[in-house]
Write an enzyme that holds these catalytic residues in place. Structure first.
Site, PDB file in Angstrom:
ATOM      1  N   LYS A 126      18.369   4.267   9.123  1.00 49.95           N
ATOM      2  CA  LYS A 126      19.368   5.169   9.717  1.00 49.95           C
ATOM      3  C   LYS A 126      18.892   5.721  11.072  1.00 49.95           C
ATOM      4  O   LYS A 126      19.642   5.722  12.040  1.00 49.95           O
ATOM      5  CB  LYS A 126      19.671   6.350   8.771  1.00 49.95           C
ATOM      6  CG  LYS A 126      20.221   5.935   7.423  1.00 49.95           C
ATOM      7  CD  LYS A 126      20.634   7.143   6.593  1.00 49.95           C
ATOM      8  CE  LYS A 126      19.489   8.039   6.186  1.00 49.95           C
ATOM      9  NZ  LYS A 126      18.538   7.448   5.229  1.00 49.95           N
ATOM     10  N   ARG A 146      24.063  14.655   2.144  1.00 53.27           N
ATOM     11  CA  ARG A 146      23.312  13.966   1.090  1.00 53.27           C
ATOM     12  C   ARG A 146      23.808  14.339  -0.300  1.00 53.27           C
ATOM     13  O   ARG A 146      23.293  13.837  -1.288  1.00 53.27           O
ATOM     14  CB  ARG A 146      21.848  14.340   1.213  1.00 53.27           C
ATOM     15  CG  ARG A 146      20.968  13.270   1.865  1.00 53.27           C
ATOM     16  CD  ARG A 146      19.567  13.787   1.831  1.00 53.27           C
ATOM     17  NE  ARG A 146      18.522  12.850   1.995  1.00 53.27           N
ATOM     18  CZ  ARG A 146      17.912  12.570   3.145  1.00 53.27           C
ATOM     19  NH1 ARG A 146      18.367  13.058   4.264  1.00 53.27           N
ATOM     20  NH2 ARG A 146      16.865  11.794   3.157  1.00 53.27           N
ATOM     21  N   ARG A 162       5.784   2.058   7.161  1.00 52.56           N
ATOM     22  CA  ARG A 162       6.466   2.932   8.118  1.00 52.56           C
ATOM     23  C   ARG A 162       5.475   3.863   8.821  1.00 52.56           C
ATOM     24  O   ARG A 162       4.570   4.407   8.207  1.00 52.56           O
ATOM     25  CB  ARG A 162       7.523   3.763   7.389  1.00 52.56           C
ATOM     26  CG  ARG A 162       8.268   4.686   8.346  1.00 52.56           C
ATOM     27  CD  ARG A 162       9.683   4.888   7.921  1.00 52.56           C
ATOM     28  NE  ARG A 162       9.845   6.069   7.111  1.00 52.56           N
ATOM     29  CZ  ARG A 162      11.023   6.649   6.921  1.00 52.56           C
ATOM     30  NH1 ARG A 162      12.111   6.157   7.464  1.00 52.56           N
ATOM     31  NH2 ARG A 162      11.105   7.710   6.167  1.00 52.56           N
ATOM     32  N   ARG A 199       4.183   9.798   7.185  1.00 51.02           N
ATOM     33  CA  ARG A 199       4.762  11.001   6.583  1.00 51.02           C
ATOM     34  C   ARG A 199       4.246  11.177   5.163  1.00 51.02           C
ATOM     35  O   ARG A 199       4.162  10.219   4.416  1.00 51.02           O
ATOM     36  CB  ARG A 199       6.294  10.863   6.563  1.00 51.02           C
ATOM     37  CG  ARG A 199       6.972  11.579   7.703  1.00 51.02           C
ATOM     38  CD  ARG A 199       8.409  11.194   7.802  1.00 51.02           C
ATOM     39  NE  ARG A 199       9.176  11.447   6.578  1.00 51.02           N
ATOM     40  CZ  ARG A 199      10.481  11.236   6.467  1.00 51.02           C
ATOM     41  NH1 ARG A 199      11.151  10.764   7.500  1.00 51.02           N
ATOM     42  NH2 ARG A 199      11.108  11.490   5.347  1.00 51.02           N
ATOM     43  N   ARG A 232      12.333   9.846  -4.175  1.00 54.35           N
ATOM     44  CA  ARG A 232      13.403   9.957  -3.173  1.00 54.35           C
ATOM     45  C   ARG A 232      14.519   8.945  -3.460  1.00 54.35           C
ATOM     46  O   ARG A 232      15.700   9.238  -3.268  1.00 54.35           O
ATOM     47  CB  ARG A 232      12.836   9.764  -1.755  1.00 54.35           C
ATOM     48  CG  ARG A 232      11.972  10.949  -1.324  1.00 54.35           C
ATOM     49  CD  ARG A 232      11.138  10.627  -0.103  1.00 54.35           C
ATOM     50  NE  ARG A 232      11.925  10.438   1.092  1.00 54.35           N
ATOM     51  CZ  ARG A 232      11.478   9.827   2.187  1.00 54.35           C
ATOM     52  NH1 ARG A 232      10.258   9.350   2.229  1.00 54.35           N
ATOM     53  NH2 ARG A 232      12.249   9.708   3.235  1.00 54.35           N
TER      54      ARG A 232
HETATM   55  P1  AMP Z   1      14.775  12.259   5.867  1.00 53.51           P
HETATM   56  O1  AMP Z   1      13.895  12.373   7.057  1.00 53.51           O
HETATM   57  O2  AMP Z   1      16.224  12.189   6.203  1.00 53.51           O
HETATM   58  O3  AMP Z   1      14.339  11.153   4.930  1.00 53.51           O
HETATM   59  O4  AMP Z   1      14.592  13.626   5.037  1.00 53.51           O
HETATM   60  C1  AMP Z   1      13.342  14.016   4.536  1.00 53.51           C
HETATM   61  C2  AMP Z   1      13.530  15.072   3.474  1.00 53.51           C
HETATM   62  O5  AMP Z   1      14.172  16.220   4.027  1.00 53.51           O
HETATM   63  C3  AMP Z   1      14.376  14.678   2.282  1.00 53.51           C
HETATM   64  O6  AMP Z   1      13.651  13.955   1.302  1.00 53.51           O
HETATM   65  C4  AMP Z   1      14.848  16.044   1.784  1.00 53.51           C
HETATM   66  O7  AMP Z   1      13.807  16.701   1.095  1.00 53.51           O
HETATM   67  C5  AMP Z   1      15.068  16.797   3.098  1.00 53.51           C
HETATM   68  N1  AMP Z   1      16.452  16.615   3.594  1.00 53.51           N
HETATM   69  C6  AMP Z   1      16.830  15.991   4.738  1.00 53.51           C
HETATM   70  N2  AMP Z   1      18.157  16.024   4.887  1.00 53.51           N
HETATM   71  C7  AMP Z   1      18.649  16.665   3.803  1.00 53.51           C
HETATM   72  C8  AMP Z   1      19.961  16.993   3.344  1.00 53.51           C
HETATM   73  N3  AMP Z   1      21.064  16.655   4.040  1.00 53.51           N
HETATM   74  N4  AMP Z   1      20.071  17.678   2.167  1.00 53.51           N
HETATM   75  C9  AMP Z   1      18.995  18.041   1.455  1.00 53.51           C
HETATM   76  N5  AMP Z   1      17.729  17.744   1.810  1.00 53.51           N
HETATM   77  C10 AMP Z   1      17.551  17.062   2.974  1.00 53.51           C
END
Ligand code: AMP
Length: 211
Positions: free
Chosen positions: A13, A88, A122, A155, A166
């Protein structure tokens, strides 16, 4: 133009959001990047979010919805935004519909086995949030971010055990968001398997058809 990018963690994404941003000239709102910034700055939001993120769980809806609402107020979002990692949950999608309904939701489809493999390679820029893959999408100079020159890292939540959690959260809480947009006839699914350029082509085609 408001466009939602859906897909499992590691589906691509963030990488594709950058191409769409260049084409549509609207900013990317990545809730994951905003949360990581908040953690780095040790804000109240960051302190609240950290425990959820480290465990591979979702941050509560009310914190995320507030964050996105605030971000959308900024003048650079006047003509729209690309949402990466938001909504999400169905509750987040319903909230977004109420204050800034998107025109299109694109879901990048990648099977779980490929996600687990991808996440192992990654690398992420701790400063600007750009992501790379050691084989599939390497930076020009090994270990260095193309965009800002920072040293790349891994990360904490890309550790294999957290990735599995996740993915579980994705299937249970985020996949129903696809249904939400399908009911509104706004969902387009594209395969996320192939080269970065191939996936970009599919996305641009889906955007042309969907807009
Ligand atoms: P990402 O970088 O998008 O993979 O997000 C990393 C982490 O941030 C996720 O595993 C969640 O813990 C939190 N997170 C990011 N976006 C959201 C969202 N829209 N709703 C809830 N938690 C989020």
């Amino acid at each position: 133009m408001k466009l939602v990018l859906l897909g499992a963690p590691g589906a691509g994404k963030g990488t594709q959001a950058d191409f769409i941003k260049a084409a549509l000239k609207v900013p990317v709102i990545s809730t994951g990047n905003l949360l990581r910034e908040a953690i780095a700055r040790e804000t109240e939001l960051g302190q609240k979010a950290k425990q959820y993120m480290d465990g591979g769980n979702l941050v509560p809806d009310e914190l995320i919805i507030g964050l996105v609402k605030e971000k959308l107020q900024s003048p650079d979002c006047a003509s729209g935004a690309i949402f990466d990692g938001f909504p999400r949950t169905v509750a987040q999608a319903e909230a977004l519909d109420a204050f800034a309904a998107p025109e299109l939701a694109l879901s990048i489809e990648v099977p779980d086995e490929a996600i687990v493999h991808r996440m192992a390679g990654r690398r992420t820029c701790p400063r600007c949030g750009s992501t790379y893959h050691v084989v599939g999408n390497p930076p020009r100079v090994e270990g260095i971010c193309d965009k800002c020159g920072e040293t790349l890292g891994i990360r904490k939540d890309d550790a294999p055990a957290v990735v599995l959690q996740r993915l579980e959260v994705y299937h249970a809480q985020t996949e129903p968001v696809k249904e939400h947009y399908a009911r509104q006839n706004k969902l387009r699914e594209v395969s996320g398997i192939g080269s970065v350029e191939e996936i970009r082509e599919r996305i641009f085609q889906a955007m042309e058809e969907g807009l």
